[in-house]
Design a protein around this motif. Structure first.
Motif, mmCIF file in Angstrom:
data_model
loop_
_atom_site.group_PDB
_atom_site.id
_atom_site.type_symbol
_atom_site.label_atom_id
_atom_site.label_comp_id
_atom_site.label_asym_id
_atom_site.label_seq_id
_atom_site.Cartn_x
_atom_site.Cartn_y
_atom_site.Cartn_z
ATOM 1 N N GLY A 268 14.234 1.441 6.206
ATOM 2 C CA GLY A 268 13.518 1.819 4.994
ATOM 3 C C GLY A 268 13.597 3.306 4.717
ATOM 4 O O GLY A 268 13.631 3.730 3.552
ATOM 5 N N LEU A 272 14.823 5.170 1.129
ATOM 6 C CA LEU A 272 14.092 6.181 0.361
ATOM 7 C C LEU A 272 14.914 7.451 0.188
ATOM 8 O O LEU A 272 14.952 8.041 -0.903
ATOM 9 N N SER A 333 4.929 2.108 2.811
ATOM 10 C CA SER A 333 5.721 1.314 1.862
ATOM 11 C C SER A 333 4.826 0.667 0.806
ATOM 12 O O SER A 333 5.140 0.687 -0.395
ATOM 13 N N LEU A 336 3.551 3.189 -1.646
ATOM 14 C CA LEU A 336 4.575 3.674 -2.566
ATOM 15 C C LEU A 336 4.751 2.778 -3.794
ATOM 16 O O LEU A 336 5.445 3.153 -4.742
ATOM 17 N N MET A 337 4.125 1.621 -3.779
ATOM 18 C CA MET A 337 4.205 0.748 -4.954
ATOM 19 C C MET A 337 3.429 1.318 -6.142
ATOM 20 O O MET A 337 3.419 0.728 -7.222
ATOM 21 N N PHE A 355 4.615 7.399 5.454
ATOM 22 C CA PHE A 355 5.883 6.771 5.817
ATOM 23 C C PHE A 355 6.660 7.673 6.776
ATOM 24 O O PHE A 355 7.166 7.225 7.814
ATOM 25 N N HIS A 463 9.466 -1.152 -6.756
ATOM 26 C CA HIS A 463 8.228 -1.725 -6.207
ATOM 27 C C HIS A 463 8.530 -2.960 -5.363
ATOM 28 O O HIS A 463 7.963 -3.134 -4.274
ATOM 29 N N THR A 465 11.299 -3.609 -3.822
ATOM 30 C CA THR A 465 11.974 -3.132 -2.612
ATOM 31 C C THR A 465 10.966 -2.589 -1.611
ATOM 32 O O THR A 465 11.070 -2.841 -0.400
ATOM 33 N N PHE A 466 9.986 -1.827 -2.079
ATOM 34 C CA PHE A 466 8.955 -1.287 -1.182
ATOM 35 C C PHE A 466 8.176 -2.420 -0.501
ATOM 36 O O PHE A 466 7.836 -2.323 0.684
#
Length: 490
Positions: A268, A272, A333, A336-337, A355, A463, A465-466
């Motif tokens: 992940g 990013l 994660s 981060l949405m 993160f 979103h 993906t997070f």
């Protein structure tokens, strides 16, 4: 001390070669008029060969000498960086990036094996903590430095700066004591070829899936080829006397979980690092330097924490440290949405820092744990296996995430004035931050509508993906805590 500095400094270049081009790629692709696929291979080519030749480099280091392989890898890596910095042909750059990945494999495996041979006990933990800090420095400063170079110089300097690092390391490397495995007599070339081909076909499947469609003949054929060559790799490794990928180690649950940590820790993080800068530069409306600076809350913990983690590893159970790291990544994660185009940097600082704390606390611990699972004479092999998993995870992350983001963005685009091919191009270019190029295919009156639509669709794709990254990290935390046994580590 010279040994430690030489290995650490040479290791800085490897993550720089992943994170810095991510920021420079938008300008590079525009300058050379590269297609989406050609630009994507600037990243994919390096990561595929980096991962594919890791095991071969470890075997060569064990047989012919770790210092020798370090020097050769350094020369190849720097020579190709020079070619890239001086070239104006995207195909030449893609090929040079592939060769550069081979040099990077030699640097990484030989450097880790040199540290394993040179240090013992607490000193080894500290040495690998410094190695983790070196990787963290490259990861942390890559986007920021690249952004400054792109803004005030040119994308070419992102590659040419490696010459300065290499010159210093070549002065120090003569003080490194040569070491090798006396029992190593050959290199498993059959394993190298089958593994390299399988990984290349996997990356090709992701690229073709996004460009031609996931049910296209090229995407399906590449995926089938990947499975065939992976099966051939397993067959080859089960029959050679001294395989580069010792399958017997995979009967040990602790070893399996430790070497698979990069898939839950690094996977992940690389997503990013590679895809947030184009998001910031594209739908976010930021410049290259600003895009790099926005990642500092994510990357600075990776610079600061590995040394501390290396010291804590002598006091805390490994499974607790790694499981906690994965939980922090899962939390970051999910947080981060809240990402939205053009939002103030303070809205992202906390989730990115959470993160990054998860990643940084695992760096400097993972490498030592992997090498502690085998005898020191096989350090090159263990380093090769672990780092193959690390770079394979990065390669899959970069190729897969780019394709998934483009596909998800395309799935929610619905522009009445655009053809399916125009929408596909818009989604693909948006993931690389090249909105000016993508919007140029529409009439002037339709461009704002297209911009608004692709901003919404790409943000939604990010979103999703997070959320996937959070679930992956959470699964990693649970498995690590339940499976890893401290007594099985030397």
């Amino acid at each position: 001390m010279a040994t430690l500095v030489a290995v650490a400094l040479s290791s800085v270049m490897l993550p720089l070669a992943v994170t810095a081009p991510a920021v420079a790629l938008t300008q590079l692709a525009a300058d050379l008029n590269a297609t989406v696929g050609e630009a994507q291979w600037v990243q994919n080519a390096y990561n595929v060969t980096f991962a594919a030749f890791m095991l071969a480099a470890g075997g060569l280091a064990d047989r012919f000498g770790r210092r020798r392989v370090l020097v050769i890898g350094l020369v190849v890596f720097t020579a190709m960086a020079t070619v890239i910095g001086l070239s104006s042909n995207i195909v030449v750059i893609d090929i040079a990036r592939a060769v550069q990945g081979i040099g990077a494999a030699g640097i990484m495996t030989s450097g880790s094996a040199i540290l394993a041979d040179s240090f013992r006990g607490v000193a080894r933990a500290r040495a690998f903590g410094l190695l983790g800090t070196s990787f963290g420095f490259g990861l942390a400063m890559g986007p920021f430095v690249a952004g400054l170079m792109v803004n005030f110089a040119d994308w070419r300097m992102v590659f040419l700066m490696n010459i300065a690092f290499a010159a210093v390391v070549l002065l120090l490397v003569r003080s490194i004591r040569e070491s090798s495995d006396p029992n190593s007599t050959s290199v498993d070339w059959g394993g190298v070829m089958t593994f390299s081909t399988s990984l290349f076909l996997l990356s090709l499947a992701f690229v073709q899936g996004a460009e031609a469609g996931w049910l296209s003949l090229s995407a399906i054929g590449s995926a089938v080829g990947f499975v065939v060559f992976l099966a051939a790799f397993v067959l080859v490794e089960s029959r050679v006397r001294r395989p580069m990928f010792d399958l017997s180690l995979f009967k040990r649950p602790t070893f399996v979980v430790v070497v698979c940590q990069p898939f839950t820790i690094t996977f992940g993080f690389v997503v990013l690092l590679v895809y947030l800068p184009p998001f910031f530069q594209g739908v976010g409306g930021f410049g290259a330097a600003e895009a790099g600076a926005l990642l500092l809350p994510l990357t600075l913990p990776v610079l600061a924490l590995p040394m501390l983690a290396g010291q804590l590893a002598a006091r805390l159970p490994l499974r607790v440290m790694l499981a906690t790291s994965s939980l922090l990544i899962a939390g970051g994660s999910l947080w981060l949405m809240t990402l939205q185009p053009g939002q103030h940097w303070t809205a992202l600082a906390a989730p990115l820092a959470l993160f990054g704390t998860g990643v940084g606390s695992a760096f400097g611990v993972m490498d030592n744990a992997a090498l502690s699972s085998v005898e020191v004479e096989r350090a090159g092999m263990a380093s090769g296996i672990f780092n193959t998993m690390r770079i394979t995870g990065e390669s899959v992350a970069i190729a897969g995430a780019g394709s998934v983001l483009a596909t998800l963005s395309l799935s929610t685009l619905d522009l009445s004035f655009a053809s399916p091919e125009q929408e596909r191009t818009l989604a693909g270019e948006a993931t690389q931050g090249r909105l000016e190029t993508a919007l140029g295919q529409f009439a002037a009156g339709d461009r704002q509508t297209a911009l608004d639509a692709v901003s919404t669709s790409l943000t939604s794709a990010m979103h999703t993906t997070f959320l996937g990254l959070a679930l992956l990290a959470l699964a990693g935390a649970v498995v690590t805590f339940l499976v890893v046994k401290e007594r099985e580590l030397r």
